[in-house]
Write an enzyme that holds these catalytic residues in place. Structure first.
Site, PDB file in Angstrom:
ATOM      1  N   TYR A  29      96.598 101.392  57.916  1.00 47.61           N
ATOM      2  CA  TYR A  29      97.090 101.733  56.800  1.00 47.61           C
ATOM      3  C   TYR A  29      98.152 100.317  56.085  1.00 47.61           C
ATOM      4  O   TYR A  29      98.372 100.786  55.398  1.00 47.61           O
ATOM      5  CB  TYR A  29      97.130 103.363  57.420  1.00 47.61           C
ATOM      6  CG  TYR A  29      98.485 103.822  56.421  1.00 47.61           C
ATOM      7  CD1 TYR A  29      97.892 104.688  55.704  1.00 47.61           C
ATOM      8  CD2 TYR A  29      99.933 104.457  56.854  1.00 47.61           C
ATOM      9  CE1 TYR A  29      98.886 105.537  54.250  1.00 47.61           C
ATOM     10  CE2 TYR A  29     100.618 105.447  56.180  1.00 47.61           C
ATOM     11  CZ  TYR A  29     100.254 105.590  55.547  1.00 47.61           C
ATOM     12  OH  TYR A  29     101.069 106.524  54.250  1.00 47.61           O
ATOM     13  N   LYS A  41      98.931  99.718  52.823  1.00 47.43           N
ATOM     14  CA  LYS A  41     100.462 100.215  52.075  1.00 47.43           C
ATOM     15  C   LYS A  41     101.257  98.551  51.583  1.00 47.43           C
ATOM     16  O   LYS A  41     101.245  98.416  50.364  1.00 47.43           O
ATOM     17  CB  LYS A  41     101.576 100.611  52.390  1.00 47.43           C
ATOM     18  CG  LYS A  41     100.461 101.912  52.970  1.00 47.43           C
ATOM     19  CD  LYS A  41     100.495 102.660  51.205  1.00 47.43           C
ATOM     20  CE  LYS A  41     100.291 104.042  51.896  1.00 47.43           C
ATOM     21  NZ  LYS A  41     100.346 104.924  50.444  1.00 47.43           N
ATOM     22  N   SER A  84     104.967 102.804  52.611  1.00 49.28           N
ATOM     23  CA  SER A  84     105.194 103.200  54.217  1.00 49.28           C
ATOM     24  C   SER A  84     106.382 102.382  55.530  1.00 49.28           C
ATOM     25  O   SER A  84     106.123 101.324  55.588  1.00 49.28           O
ATOM     26  CB  SER A  84     104.506 103.970  54.944  1.00 49.28           C
ATOM     27  OG  SER A  84     104.497 104.574  55.905  1.00 49.28           O
TER      28      SER A  84
END
Lengths: 316, 316
Positions: free
Chosen positions: A142, A146, A119
């Site tokens: 997050y 990732k 992402s």
């Protein structure tokens, strides 16, 4: 090919399954397509085997991913706001389950192609326009999870355990369905809800710029990332920033008006927590590496809105 | 301060303990210094509490790292060649134990300063001279594990669970003691052994250039990295390339001659596996970020040899 999609009951899994079955598969025809998810699909795709499973459970991949499995799309993740709110859950799903999946693949006879959905959230402290080699300094859990996933996929690929490919997806606009716990959820809502005559809330300022891609382009890029031969990738680099387009919230609202939507349905209520996460992501990227490999962006916000009207609203 | 050093029975732990006790501690005086290691120290430092423990064992840090612990130096690691030869062991020690240590710290009342010894091995595919913002594309398991450790330390710091600082150490030359399983072990051996009239093997070509730092400078930098206030670090960046000097193997041999050593004691037997690992590391770095924060390099190879003669040979 036997293809397995994690997070396969979600909207991306739905569209990916449809597209994979429509193309038939490459380099070999698709013989079996399994979608694993914690929930059952709202709308099953005919021809897909759905398996309800918790990917964090020990042995979750036993009997589902075996020596016949040629391709894995690892989409399952706890999204940004949720990973920020619940650190342990984010680490468990985004990091531990990814590693367990990689370990499972390592034991197979032949290394499967492994497409990891990373992402734009990998970038936190970064110049406003990111380049292919901008170092990743994420500012949310997050994004960190990732990035660690990317390094694991790269290492398992270097070891020959998998044939790994990581794609840093732009923010996906317009997501169909309902708002979710992604910090970027508003970016779809302000178009999706209003295009259907519904009220919605925009938690960020009009001049916030984001880096976006339509679901249709994301799916095409995921499949392209799968279909590329292993030697198309540079040594020690199994991760790419995908192309996209930069739009401000104001430009999205202008696009909405051009498409006949009513901006008056948007309430402007700024939310510091969401602004902090989304505002830390880059507003744009130069992506020559992905361009050279044949990955594609949408044309503009009007095209993205048209895709939504065509794929989501007109079909019903 | 209560200070805990993992891998504390090794030579770095020995020198770090000596130096910490000699300086007395900053910002507070040292009240207790615990060294954890899987082995007992060859030469214990008076005033240090040594604890023999496997840092991979569940609860390994219970009763050792508690609410009083203000500072942790995490040096314990499986070194490069060994991590490359035994993937599972490397992941277990370099990744899982680091994460378990961070999780342990998270539960403490106050976030301790956490100094993580990372490495130049983080760089694999890289320009010959690395800059502060060169992206890390490691080409060996050790490097990948260290990079993932850096991201974990950064994230735990961002969350306020620790006050983390990662330092990418140059290759340490001249390491005292015996050759070990680090791919760079030869870089010390060709000086250390010959300076003591012993034969040794050099597994790389004379023109291989490496980025090095003396043990004395490394220790000073580890302590400096600890003593810096938390706000000296940039947002989202708890990792630094340390300064060092670039020397070729030929230049090391010239230094050996100037110090009165006999280069005839070196057998030249190239080893492809070692050349592949060490050759993938950068030959030099520009380190303005570390320079600005006050980290230091050695002057030249002669100074590094003098440090060895003074610290290791003259004391006996």
């Amino acid at each position: 090919m036997k293809v397995v999609v994690t997070g396969g009951a979600g909207f991306l899994g739905f569209k990916l399954s449809q597209a994979l079955l429509a193309t038939g598969g490459s380099p070999e025809p698709i013989r079996e397509l399994i979608c694993i998810d914690q929930t059952n699909p709202a709308e099953p795709v005919p021809g897909v085997t759905y398996v309800q499973a918790d990917i964090c459970a020990p042995g979750a991949f036993d009997r589902l991913i075996d020596g016949d499995t040629t391709s894995i799309f690892h989409l399952a993740a706890v999204v940004s706001s949720q990973a920020e709110a619940d650190f342990d859950l984010g680490m468990k799903v985004n990091l531990d389950a990814t590693r367990a999946l990689l370990e499972h693949c390592r034991k197979l006879d032949a290394p499967p192609r492994f497409i990891f959905a990373s992402s734009v959230a990998a970038f936190g402290v970064a110049p406003p326009i990111v380049d292919d080699d901008t170092p990743v300094r994420p500012l949310n859990s997050y994004g960190v999870e990732k990035v660690i996933g990317e390094y694991l996929v790269g290492e398992y690929a270097r070891r020959g355990f998998i044939d790994g490919r990581c794609l840093r997806l732009p923010t996906i606009v317009i997501r169909p369905g309902k708002p979710n716990k992604a910090a970027s959820s508003f970016a779809s809502s302000i178009l999706r809800e209003t295009l259907q005559g519904k009220k919605t809330v925009c938690p960020v300022a009009e001049d916030l710029a984001i880096w976006i891609q339509s679901p249709r382009a994301v799916i095409a890029n995921l499949i392209h990332g799968h279909d590329l031969p292993g030697d198309a990738w540079e040594e020690g680099l199994r991760v790419l920033n995908l192309p996209g387009i930069t739009v401000t919230v104001a430009e999205m609202v202008e696009g909405l008006e051009r498409a006949g939507g009513d901006p008056g349905l948007i309430s402007w209520e700024r939310d510091g927590a969401i602004e902090a996460i989304v505002g830390s992501w880059p507003r744009g990227m130069n992506t020559p590496r992905a361009g050279k490999l044949g990955f594609k962006a949408d044309e503009n916000i009007d095209a993205i809105i048209s895709v939504f009207l065509e794929d989501e609203l007109e079909k019903h």
